[in-house]
Design a protein around this motif. Structure first.
Motif, PDB file in Angstrom:
ATOM      1  N   HIS A   1      46.465  29.099  -0.587  1.00 48.48           N
ATOM      2  CA  HIS A   1      46.217  29.978   0.554  1.00 48.48           C
ATOM      3  C   HIS A   1      47.497  30.293   1.327  1.00 48.48           C
ATOM      4  CE1 HIS A   1      44.009  31.947   3.690  1.00 48.48           C
ATOM      5  NE2 HIS A   1      44.289  31.045   4.604  1.00 48.48           N
ATOM      6  N   LEU A   2      47.740  31.577   1.516  1.00 52.75           N
ATOM      7  CA  LEU A   2      48.882  32.130   2.250  1.00 52.75           C
ATOM      8  C   LEU A   2      50.226  31.893   1.557  1.00 52.75           C
ATOM      9  CD1 LEU A   2      47.955  31.340   5.984  1.00 52.75           C
ATOM     10  CD2 LEU A   2      47.474  33.396   4.639  1.00 52.75           C
TER      11      LEU A   2
ATOM     12  N   TYR B   1      45.103  34.752  -0.869  1.00 55.13           N
ATOM     13  CA  TYR B   1      44.331  34.543   0.364  1.00 55.13           C
ATOM     14  C   TYR B   1      42.921  34.084   0.006  1.00 55.13           C
ATOM     15  CZ  TYR B   1      42.950  35.381   5.241  1.00 55.13           C
ATOM     16  OH  TYR B   1      42.531  35.233   6.554  1.00 55.13           O
TER      17      TYR B   1
ATOM     18  N   GLY C   1      41.930  39.119   4.663  1.00 58.65           N
ATOM     19  CA  GLY C   1      42.677  38.739   3.468  1.00 58.65           C
ATOM     20  C   GLY C   1      43.290  39.941   2.774  1.00 58.65           C
TER      21      GLY C   1
ATOM     22  N   TRP D   1      46.267  41.101   4.758  1.00 54.95           N
ATOM     23  CA  TRP D   1      47.392  40.194   4.537  1.00 54.95           C
ATOM     24  C   TRP D   1      48.030  40.459   3.172  1.00 54.95           C
ATOM     25  CZ3 TRP D   1      48.495  36.530   0.827  1.00 54.95           C
ATOM     26  CH2 TRP D   1      49.567  35.670   1.110  1.00 54.95           C
TER      27      TRP D   1
END
Length: 418
Positions: free
Chosen positions: A358-359, A363, A376, A379
């Motif tokens: 995650h990140l 996402y 998400g 991002w």
């Protein structure tokens, strides 16, 4: 060492693709591997087909007929369950008799019956069973959703209309227990994700057997990362943002298409990313094409795509690849996308969590939250992750040599323990 890979289909479905890639990778590593299927779709010499066409048709129809009758003539969940009451005895085939290891994958819809599986387990040959869904650890369902009855004893199945303690799921559960009763020391289950392995270990059917986690493999020579501008030119894409979504069947309820539609609506209404600047690329079959009219962005539906070069071009053109599935045992499209430099976005809470850091490499949205999925996507479109970093992440964990080595170690261990 001779390994026989067994799957219902040669090419159709995620399990078939994974099984076929493994068979090819084993052969490339010097293992004498063959594939045995009910439905052969290429001229590959290492793939053998079993059963006559009329028998396979009858197996498929008869199983669905029994489910339909036992379910009060209700068709609602007809293909969400399997009872394996029909199949083909593969122990008589030369491919089976010559093999040292039998490796089962997805064998439903008339390939193997419970009786056929029991004969395989009684043959004395070591058996590896890779779970691509939950059917092996439940009575009849391929995905249990929020139901946990399989942890003790199935019955009162939510997929059946006539609920009761001793319904069809109860009877099949106990027959599967009998099927597995003599398999201790001969059978190892392999799950393609930690999420699926956790459920297999809790199951009253599979919990007493060894359960390993080995992911599906991908060939980086087949999934090539190409220049994004060149890929978009080839696909005639003019929009600055490209999102890809694919599934064997786009509108299968478990794929959560409605969450994607809502997430795209939220994405284009909140912030500075406009709907006119997004092109959604879709691949896979669809039974209700009118659902596409609800999309708030421009889209291209490519239909069923069974060509790695075409998929590589599609992923390479994409800023993000999204999976809105309610559950995924693995997430094959996500590793394919990452190999081509597309940022993956998916719900958390199932097999995708093994793939996405995650990140860092993608996402993980809050499960079943369209708003979180929209966050998400925003991002992923703007994060600036290096495409090569995504490809390196796949290379470390999912390439053929990495996955094949783990299976070969398992095969050797089971042969030595025989």
């Amino acid at each position: 060492m001779k390994v026989l890979i067994v799957n219902t289909s040669e090419r159709t479905g995620g399990a078939a693709v994974a099984a076929g890639r493994l068979c090819e990778a084993l052969m490339n590593d010097g293992v004498k591997a063959r594939m045995l299927v009910a439905h052969k779709q290429t001229k590959a010499l290492y793939v053998a087909e079993v059963g006559t066409w009329w028998r396979k048709k009858w197996n498929f129809v008869y199983e669905r007929l029994v489910i339909w009758l036992r379910n009060g003539l209700n068709r609602q969940n007809l293909f969400k369950v399997s009872i394996a009451n029909t199949g083909t005895d593969i122990t008589r085939t030369p491919e089976f008799q010559e093999a040292d290891i039998i490796h089962l994958h997805w064998t439903n819809q008339g390939m193997l019956s419970r009786r056929d599986i029991r004969k395989i387990l009684q043959s004395g040959k070591p058996v590896v069973w890779t779970m691509h869904d939950m059917w092996a650890c439940t009575a009849i369902c391929h995905h249990a959703y929020e139901c946990h009855r399989y942890e003790s004893e199935c019955g009162e199945c939510p997929f059946l209309r006539g609920k009761g303690e001793h319904d069809l799921s109860y009877r099949v559960f106990h027959r599967k227990q009998q099927m597995l009763s003599e398999a201790q020391g001969k059978l190892t289950f392999v799950c393609v994700s930690k999420w699926l392995a956790e459920r297999a270990r809790k199951s009253a059917l599979t919990g007493g057997f060894p359960v390993e986690v080995i992911p599906n493999a991908i060939s980086l020579s087949r999934f090539k990362m190409t220049d994004r501008t060149d890929a978009r030119t080839a696909l005639d894409i003019a929009e600055p943002w490209v999102i890809t979504y694919g599934a064997a069947r786009i509108d299968d309820p478990i794929k959560g298409f409605s969450y994607l539609v809502e997430a795209l609506r939220l994405l284009t209404q909140q912030g500075d990313i406009k709907g006119k600047d997004i092109r959604l690329m879709l691949f896979g079959d669809i039974r209700q094409p009118e659902l596409l009219l609800s999309l708030p962005v421009s889209y291209t539906h490519l239909g069923y795509v069974d060509d790695d070069d075409q998929l590589s071009l599609l992923y390479s053109a994409s800023n993000a690849t999204v999976s809105s599935s309610l559950y995924e045992t693995f997430g094959q499209t996500l590793i394919e996308a990452m190999a081509c430099g597309s940022v993956p976005v998916s719900f958390d809470g199932s097999g995708q969590a093994d793939i996405i850091d995650h990140l860092r490499t993608g996402y993980l949205a809050k499960r079943l939250s369209a708003q979180s999925l929209a966050d998400g996507l925003r991002w992923a479109l703007t994060c600036g992750i290096e495409r090569q970093d995504l490809r390196r992440s796949v290379a470390r964990r999912y390439t053929e040599n990495v996955v094949t080595r783990r299976y070969e170690e398992l095969y050797e261990r089971m042969r030595n323990e025989k």
